[in-house]
Write an enzyme that holds these catalytic residues in place. Structure first.
Site, short mmCIF file in Angstrom:
data_model
loop_
_atom_site.label_atom_id
_atom_site.label_comp_id
_atom_site.label_asym_id
_atom_site.label_seq_id
_atom_site.Cartn_x
_atom_site.Cartn_y
_atom_site.Cartn_z
N ASN A 1 -10.59 20.44 5.57
CA ASN A 1 -10.75 21.51 6.56
C ASN A 1 -10.63 20.91 7.96
O ASN A 1 -11.53 20.99 8.78
CB ASN A 1 -12.09 22.25 6.39
CG ASN A 1 -13.30 21.34 6.52
OD1 ASN A 1 -13.25 20.17 6.16
ND2 ASN A 1 -14.40 21.88 7.02
N GLU B 1 -3.76 32.59 3.59
CA GLU B 1 -2.60 31.68 3.58
C GLU B 1 -1.38 32.22 2.87
O GLU B 1 -0.30 31.61 2.95
CB GLU B 1 -2.98 30.32 2.99
CG GLU B 1 -3.20 30.27 1.49
CD GLU B 1 -4.60 30.62 1.06
OE1 GLU B 1 -4.91 30.44 -0.14
OE2 GLU B 1 -5.40 31.07 1.92
N ARG C 1 -16.55 26.68 11.93
CA ARG C 1 -15.90 27.93 12.31
C ARG C 1 -16.71 29.13 11.79
O ARG C 1 -17.62 28.97 11.00
CB ARG C 1 -14.47 27.97 11.75
CG ARG C 1 -13.52 26.99 12.42
CD ARG C 1 -12.18 26.91 11.72
NE ARG C 1 -12.26 26.24 10.42
CZ ARG C 1 -11.22 26.06 9.61
NH1 ARG C 1 -10.02 26.51 9.96
NH2 ARG C 1 -11.37 25.43 8.46
N TYR D 1 -9.49 32.11 3.68
CA TYR D 1 -8.60 31.14 3.05
C TYR D 1 -9.12 30.85 1.64
O TYR D 1 -10.34 30.68 1.44
CB TYR D 1 -8.57 29.83 3.85
CG TYR D 1 -7.80 29.92 5.15
CD1 TYR D 1 -6.43 30.16 5.16
CD2 TYR D 1 -8.44 29.75 6.37
CE1 TYR D 1 -5.73 30.24 6.34
CE2 TYR D 1 -7.74 29.82 7.56
CZ TYR D 1 -6.39 30.07 7.54
OH TYR D 1 -5.68 30.16 8.73
N VAL E 1 -8.95 15.05 4.92
CA VAL E 1 -9.99 16.06 5.17
C VAL E 1 -9.43 17.45 4.88
O VAL E 1 -8.39 17.84 5.40
CB VAL E 1 -10.51 15.97 6.61
CG1 VAL E 1 -11.48 17.10 6.91
CG2 VAL E 1 -11.18 14.62 6.84
N ILE F 1 -3.58 18.69 1.89
CA ILE F 1 -4.63 18.44 0.91
C ILE F 1 -5.30 19.73 0.43
O ILE F 1 -5.76 19.82 -0.71
CB ILE F 1 -5.67 17.44 1.46
CG1 ILE F 1 -6.58 16.92 0.35
CG2 ILE F 1 -6.46 18.04 2.61
CD1 ILE F 1 -5.87 16.09 -0.70
N ASP F 2 -5.34 20.78 1.28
CA ASP F 2 -5.90 22.06 0.84
C ASP F 2 -5.14 22.62 -0.35
O ASP F 2 -5.70 23.38 -1.15
CB ASP F 2 -5.86 23.08 1.98
CG ASP F 2 -7.07 22.99 2.90
OD1 ASP F 2 -8.17 22.76 2.38
OD2 ASP F 2 -6.91 23.14 4.11
N HIS G 1 -6.71 29.00 -1.11
CA HIS G 1 -6.04 27.80 -1.63
C HIS G 1 -6.39 27.60 -3.11
O HIS G 1 -6.96 26.59 -3.51
CB HIS G 1 -6.45 26.56 -0.82
CG HIS G 1 -6.11 26.66 0.65
ND1 HIS G 1 -4.81 26.62 1.11
CD2 HIS G 1 -6.90 26.79 1.75
CE1 HIS G 1 -4.81 26.72 2.43
NE2 HIS G 1 -6.06 26.84 2.85
N LYS H 1 -13.41 29.53 5.24
CA LYS H 1 -13.06 28.67 4.12
C LYS H 1 -13.34 29.35 2.79
O LYS H 1 -14.07 30.35 2.71
CB LYS H 1 -13.82 27.35 4.20
CG LYS H 1 -13.32 26.42 5.28
CD LYS H 1 -11.82 26.13 5.18
CE LYS H 1 -11.44 25.34 3.95
NZ LYS H 1 -9.98 25.15 3.83
#
Length: 372
Positions: free
Chosen positions: A300, A118, A15, A94, A298, A269-270, A96, A75
């Site tokens: 992402n 987020e 991305r 993002y 995973v 999982i993030d 996290h 990310k």
């Protein structure tokens, strides 16, 4: 303002923070946009496409971080990127942070102003900048789970929708939010037997109304969760506590007692994952088997479909990014209480309560941090 768009460097992350269409909006507002060469390749957009809308192309990420006042990413910044952040620089992406003490430490030490997609809220109690990726991840979770159920991947060898005369797979979705609803939609469409568990009766009512009798809705207790997980062929973990580490709902003991070859897909999982046996994986090596159960974790997931994901993300992030550039971060954040919820780290202070509590930092109210 100088706006920077570095190329994403997380493993198999394709991305990009801004599309050419979004860049055109920034340049029309009088801002200078620097895009790292090749940043748009994953969505099929060339450097020439960015130049055509007024962007400058930088040869390296170092140039972007050195010159830009506002960094727009997808990310969380990787370690090498975090070392390039500087005081007062704005990072919009993002993050996290709750399950990531190393990143939090580096962002605090950088002195940068770090705003997380987020945790931005809206007037309806939603998370508008997380929702598009949750939709993508929810849909992808069923694709990934169906693939992991194949025997060659270590799964039970069950076709998700079955065939006439052979029962379909049993899919259990934990959490009926955006991830869960989209997972349910795809799983039912593929012909699976689907059950959703949630602790909010209103959520269960909404899902029952939307999907009808094809979907089983169950109020989530420790007993009901355990019963359905042990029966499942595929379990989707889609729980979320905004900004905080996800609760570990499926215990190691439960995993040990699941059907051999059953599959867990941990979309949470993030935020640290909602299965006790989860640890982050990558698109390069997405699954592992523990106690005979296939884990897909995973971190992402939407990066696997970067075209869809990038455009869906830009549709919602663009107004906020433009506000930062047009007004400056103080005015943009203080003028919008919902946008202010996105401020996680500000000039050395942790300004999101769940992150501070999970990682042991002193919490500073974001308005106080911006005023200091």
């Amino acid at each position: 303002m100088r706006v920077g768009v570095p190329k994403e460097i997380k493993v198999h992350e394709y991305r990009v923070g801004l599309t050419p269409d979004s860049v055109r909006e920034f340049t029309a507002h009088g801002h200078q946009v620097l895009v790292e060469t090749g940043a748009g390749a994953g969505i099929g957009r060339l450097d020439e496409d960015y130049r055509a809308v007024g962007a400058e192309i930088a040869a390296t990420a170092a140039e972007i971080f050195a010159q830009a006042e506002l960094i727009v990413k997808v990310k969380e910044p990787q370690a090498v990127e975090r070392q390039m952040l500087r005081p007062e620089q704005i990072l919009f992406t993002y993050l996290h942070l709750a399950p990531d003490p190393e990143q939090t430490r580096d962002l605090v030490n950088s002195g940068a102003v770090c705003i997380a997609y987020e945790t931005v809220t809206d007037g309806h109690g939603g998370l508008p900048l997380l929702a598009p990726m949750s939709r993508v991840a929810g849909r992808l979770s069923i694709q990934a789970g169906a693939s992991a159920l194949e025997r060659a991947k270590g799964g039970r060898g069950i076709l998700l929708g079955g065939v006439p005369g052979v029962a379909p797979a049993k899919v259990v979705v934990i959490g009926g939010g955006t991830v869960g609803e989209n997972a349910i939609d795809i799983a039912l469409g593929m012909g699976a037997e689907v059950t959703v568990l949630d602790r909010d009766v209103n959520v269960l009512v909404r899902l029952a109304r939307n999907f009808g009798a094809a979907l089983k809705t169950v109020y989530s207790t420790r007993s009901s969760l355990e019963d359905y997980v042990l029966q499942a062929d595929l379990v989707i973990g889609g729980v979320l506590i905004a900004g905080a580490e996800a609760p570990k709902l499926v215990t190691r003991d439960m995993v040990r007692r699941m059907k051999p070859g059953a599959v867990l897909v941990d979309v949470a999982i993030d935020q640290g994952g909602c299965f006790e046996t989860s640890h982050p994986t990558t698109h390069a090596d997405p699954i592992y088997i523990l106690d005979g159960v296939v884990h897909y974790c995973v971190a992402n997931m939407p990066g696997a479909v970067p075209y869809t994901s990038t455009y869906a993300l830009n549709n919602v992030t663009l107004p906020y990014a433009l506000a930062l550039a047009d007004q400056g971060y103080k005015q943009a954040l203080l003028g919008d209480a919902h946008f202010l919820e996105g401020l996680n780290v500000c000039r050395g202070k942790v300004t999101y309560k769940a992150v501070a509590e999970d990682l042991g930092y002193a919490y500073v109210d974001p308005r106080t941090a911006l005023a200091d």
